[in-house]
Motif scaffolding. Structure first.
Motif: not given
Length: 135
Positions: A33-40
């Protein structure tokens, strides 16, 4: 998500085998949820589950979320296959250091969660004099 309710470990017991697994699952969802690299879709799924808008069991049964997870796993597999031997060794060392740090953090959290509270107030001990019942 700061204004929303966030689920607790026990809210994941319908899919977890024990409290420890529920705790790790919630922590993993928080990371997604918090990791901007996950996205989508993966980040969307994590946020939906953490907010309680969808249960983990329902998320697992949602094709678009599982497809997104499968796609991400394939990306990770391809990246691993394309690593050189030196990159693999460096990754293993980084992972080992990260894992050690995470284990220490988990041990500390577990001790705080499961251990006795440092704020327990107890009654003073009775001395052997004058405090007992006499028959």
């Amino acid at each position: 998500m700061s204004n929303e309710r966030e689920i607790q470990d026990q809210d994941l017991m319908d899919v977890a085998q024990d409290e420890e697994q529920a705790h790790r699952l919630r922590k993993a969802l928080k990371t997604l949820s918090d990791n901007p690299n996950v996205g989508g879709k993966l980040q969307e799924m994590a946020r939906e589950v953490l907010s309680g808008r969808i249960g983990m069991k329902d998320a697992i049964e949602t094709p678009r979320y599982m497809d997104a997870l499968g796609d991400r796993m394939n990306e990770i597999r391809r990246a691993a296959e394309n690593q050189t031997q030196a990159e693999r060794e460096a990754s293993r060392e980084q992972f080992a250091a990260w894992q050690k740090k995470e284990d220490e953090k988990e041990d500390k959290e577990r001790a705080e969660r499961d251990g006795p509270s440092g704020n327990i107030v107890t009654a003073p001990r009775r001395s052997g004099r004058g405090g007992g019942h006499r028959g």
